[in-house]
Design a protein around this motif. Sequence first.
Motif, PDB file in Angstrom:
ATOM      1  N   MET A   1      28.160   0.783  19.641  1.00 44.94           N
ATOM      2  CA  MET A   1      28.540   2.136  19.412  1.00 44.94           C
ATOM      3  C   MET A   1      28.650   2.555  20.818  1.00 44.94           C
ATOM      4  SD  MET A   1      28.959   4.360  17.253  1.00 44.94           S
ATOM      5  CE  MET A   1      29.033   3.252  16.024  1.00 44.94           C
ATOM      6  N   ARG A   2      27.448   2.218  22.152  1.00 46.41           N
ATOM      7  CA  ARG A   2      27.587   3.501  23.397  1.00 46.41           C
ATOM      8  C   ARG A   2      28.879   3.153  24.314  1.00 46.41           C
ATOM      9  NH1 ARG A   2      25.330   8.394  22.277  1.00 46.41           N
ATOM     10  NH2 ARG A   2      23.194   7.961  22.547  1.00 46.41           N
ATOM     11  N   GLN A   3      29.296   1.636  23.917  1.00 49.00           N
ATOM     12  CA  GLN A   3      30.196   1.112  24.584  1.00 49.00           C
ATOM     13  C   GLN A   3      31.757   1.306  24.246  1.00 49.00           C
ATOM     14  OE1 GLN A   3      30.517  -0.654  27.273  1.00 49.00           O
ATOM     15  NE2 GLN A   3      27.767  -1.197  27.282  1.00 49.00           N
ATOM     16  N   GLN A   4      31.815   1.454  22.885  1.00 47.70           N
ATOM     17  CA  GLN A   4      32.885   1.979  21.913  1.00 47.70           C
ATOM     18  C   GLN A   4      32.884   3.523  22.986  1.00 47.70           C
ATOM     19  OE1 GLN A   4      32.635   1.296  18.430  1.00 47.70           O
ATOM     20  NE2 GLN A   4      32.891  -0.685  18.740  1.00 47.70           N
ATOM     21  N   GLN A   5      31.903   4.598  22.758  1.00 49.95           N
ATOM     22  CA  GLN A   5      32.091   5.523  23.301  1.00 49.95           C
ATOM     23  C   GLN A   5      32.773   5.391  24.634  1.00 49.95           C
ATOM     24  OE1 GLN A   5      29.019   8.042  22.774  1.00 49.95           O
ATOM     25  NE2 GLN A   5      28.154   7.196  20.923  1.00 49.95           N
ATOM     26  N   LEU A   6      32.461   4.599  25.871  1.00 47.47           N
ATOM     27  CA  LEU A   6      32.384   4.593  27.179  1.00 47.47           C
ATOM     28  C   LEU A   6      34.180   4.348  27.190  1.00 47.47           C
ATOM     29  CD1 LEU A   6      31.505   4.524  30.146  1.00 47.47           C
ATOM     30  CD2 LEU A   6      31.464   2.136  30.023  1.00 47.47           C
ATOM     31  N   LEU A   7      34.567   3.028  26.268  1.00 46.42           N
ATOM     32  CA  LEU A   7      36.038   3.193  26.856  1.00 46.42           C
ATOM     33  C   LEU A   7      36.415   4.617  26.132  1.00 46.42           C
ATOM     34  CD1 LEU A   7      35.689  -0.775  25.005  1.00 46.42           C
ATOM     35  CD2 LEU A   7      36.378   0.136  28.240  1.00 46.42           C
ATOM     36  N   ALA A   8      37.029   4.806  24.664  1.00 48.52           N
ATOM     37  CA  ALA A   8      37.453   6.036  24.379  1.00 48.52           C
ATOM     38  C   ALA A   8      36.904   6.323  25.490  1.00 48.52           C
ATOM     39  CB  ALA A   8      36.481   6.785  22.986  1.00 48.52           C
ATOM     40  N   MET A   9      35.930   7.254  26.384  1.00 45.59           N
ATOM     41  CA  MET A   9      35.932   8.495  27.185  1.00 45.59           C
ATOM     42  C   MET A   9      37.022   7.975  28.598  1.00 45.59           C
ATOM     43  SD  MET A   9      34.452  11.389  27.449  1.00 45.59           S
ATOM     44  CE  MET A   9      33.324  11.500  26.131  1.00 45.59           C
ATOM     45  N   GLU A  10      36.472   6.612  28.884  1.00 49.64           N
ATOM     46  CA  GLU A  10      37.891   6.649  30.299  1.00 49.64           C
ATOM     47  C   GLU A  10      39.309   6.284  29.853  1.00 49.64           C
ATOM     48  OE1 GLU A  10      36.371   2.402  30.485  1.00 49.64           O
ATOM     49  OE2 GLU A  10      34.523   2.392  31.750  1.00 49.64           O
ATOM     50  N   HIS A  11      39.727   5.837  28.312  1.00 52.41           N
ATOM     51  CA  HIS A  11      40.546   6.433  28.285  1.00 52.41           C
ATOM     52  C   HIS A  11      41.490   7.689  28.771  1.00 52.41           C
ATOM     53  CE1 HIS A  11      41.761   2.958  27.072  1.00 52.41           C
ATOM     54  NE2 HIS A  11      40.855   2.811  26.522  1.00 52.41           N
ATOM     55  N   ARG A  12      40.181   9.097  27.854  1.00 55.58           N
ATOM     56  CA  ARG A  12      40.479   9.896  27.834  1.00 55.58           C
ATOM     57  C   ARG A  12      40.904  10.714  29.011  1.00 55.58           C
ATOM     58  NH1 ARG A  12      37.358  14.116  23.564  1.00 55.58           N
ATOM     59  NH2 ARG A  12      38.357  13.524  22.214  1.00 55.58           N
ATOM     60  N   LEU A  13      39.796   9.902  30.254  1.00 57.27           N
ATOM     61  CA  LEU A  13      39.973  10.084  31.238  1.00 57.27           C
ATOM     62  C   LEU A  13      41.234   9.784  31.650  1.00 57.27           C
ATOM     63  CD1 LEU A  13      37.892  11.708  34.067  1.00 57.27           C
ATOM     64  CD2 LEU A  13      37.398   9.249  34.107  1.00 57.27           C
ATOM     65  N   ALA A  14      41.416   8.625  32.249  1.00 53.56           N
ATOM     66  CA  ALA A  14      42.246   8.988  32.251  1.00 53.56           C
ATOM     67  C   ALA A  14      44.162   9.414  32.001  1.00 53.56           C
ATOM     68  CB  ALA A  14      42.929   6.770  31.984  1.00 53.56           C
ATOM     69  N   ALA A  15      43.973   9.502  30.737  1.00 52.52           N
ATOM     70  CA  ALA A  15      44.519  10.246  30.117  1.00 52.52           C
ATOM     71  C   ALA A  15      44.624  12.016  30.670  1.00 52.52           C
ATOM     72  CB  ALA A  15      45.193  10.428  28.519  1.00 52.52           C
ATOM     73  N   GLY A  16      43.841  12.328  31.295  1.00 47.51           N
ATOM     74  CA  GLY A  16      43.233  13.630  32.166  1.00 47.51           C
ATOM     75  C   GLY A  16      42.772  14.744  31.114  1.00 47.51           C
ATOM     76  N   LEU A 223      36.370   8.698  18.748  1.00 46.54           N
ATOM     77  CA  LEU A 223      35.127   8.744  19.961  1.00 46.54           C
ATOM     78  C   LEU A 223      34.651  10.238  19.794  1.00 46.54           C
ATOM     79  CD1 LEU A 223      33.540   9.044  22.852  1.00 46.54           C
ATOM     80  CD2 LEU A 223      35.867  10.898  23.130  1.00 46.54           C
ATOM     81  N   GLU A 224      34.819  11.072  18.872  1.00 45.89           N
ATOM     82  CA  GLU A 224      33.657  12.378  17.966  1.00 45.89           C
ATOM     83  C   GLU A 224      33.312  11.600  16.701  1.00 45.89           C
ATOM     84  OE1 GLU A 224      36.561  15.434  17.656  1.00 45.89           O
ATOM     85  OE2 GLU A 224      36.794  16.223  19.301  1.00 45.89           O
ATOM     86  N   TRP A 225      34.111  10.564  16.066  1.00 48.90           N
ATOM     87  CA  TRP A 225      33.718   9.686  15.002  1.00 48.90           C
ATOM     88  C   TRP A 225      31.836   9.476  15.661  1.00 48.90           C
ATOM     89  CZ3 TRP A 225      33.015   4.990  13.747  1.00 48.90           C
ATOM     90  CH2 TRP A 225      32.455   4.403  12.529  1.00 48.90           C
ATOM     91  N   ARG A 226      32.831   8.542  16.643  1.00 46.70           N
ATOM     92  CA  ARG A 226      31.020   7.139  17.603  1.00 46.70           C
ATOM     93  C   ARG A 226      30.487   8.230  17.369  1.00 46.70           C
ATOM     94  NH1 ARG A 226      35.819   5.472  19.528  1.00 46.70           N
ATOM     95  NH2 ARG A 226      36.374   3.167  18.235  1.00 46.70           N
TER      96      ARG A 226
END
Length: 288
Positions: A1-16, A223-226
């Motif tokens: 679950m944490r790893q999935q949050q990390l991936l989603a946050m990295e995508h958010r960061l890349a999208a600004g 991300l918010e759901w996770r």
Amino acid sequence: MRQQQLLAMEHRLAAGAASHVELQRVRADIAADQRSLSDAEARAVAALSQLAAAIGVSRNALDVPAFDWPEINTPVRLPDPLPAACLDQALLARPDIARASAAYDQAEAELHSAIATQYPSLHTGPGYAWERGLKKLPFSLAMSLPPLDLNHAAIDAAEARRGEIGRRLEATVFMASSGVEVALDAYRAAWTQLDLARQQTGIAERLSRQADASIAAGAIDRLEWRISQSALLAARLAEVTAQNVLQDAETGLENSLRRPLSGPELNISIKFTPAEESACKPGSTAQP
């Protein structure tokens, strides 16, 4: 679950849509969870080793059977305050109090003996003698006189010894009673923690259900759901930790009361009166 949050946050960061601070916070959560997992695994290994040593088997013998403790999730609360009969039995069952009481009785007997010695004592005793066919039945008569000080020195010494042993007995009883009070305070605090943890779990479950409904309606992203699911898992882990603390507190209370409070040990027959037998059982009603 944490790893999935990390991936989603990295995508958010890349999208600004997220900052580096938010990304580092998720990474810190992952590191904390990894440390918690490592600590839990180490504690599990140590617990199995302690269990093997306690029951007298090798560590490898515990790898095959499966352990089951269904009652651990449903602990039964003891009456609060505990009945007086339960506390009395806790004191009577302690060997240190029994030894101190026996020492006080011995000191009391020595004092009585010293007091009796201040008076003259008269002793008579029968005898038997056979002399040249004659049978003689003599009686002996002896009298003991007290010391010149009427044994006051020995009486004072016996009184001082009785007072010292009496204070030692009082201290032993006080320490035993204090141990019960300390164990009871820890038991009450553990129940308070468990009640709070259960409330937090209930709140997390409601938020998780709301998150499920929101993501189904498209109101939040994955991300918010996770994050809500991770909060639910964390709340459940906190409840398990609170249950563990409660079990430790109950064990300490069992040691101080010198009797089992839960488990199959309650089926062992003990020579108590009916009131004393049910006084310390979980679920019984405390009497004022």
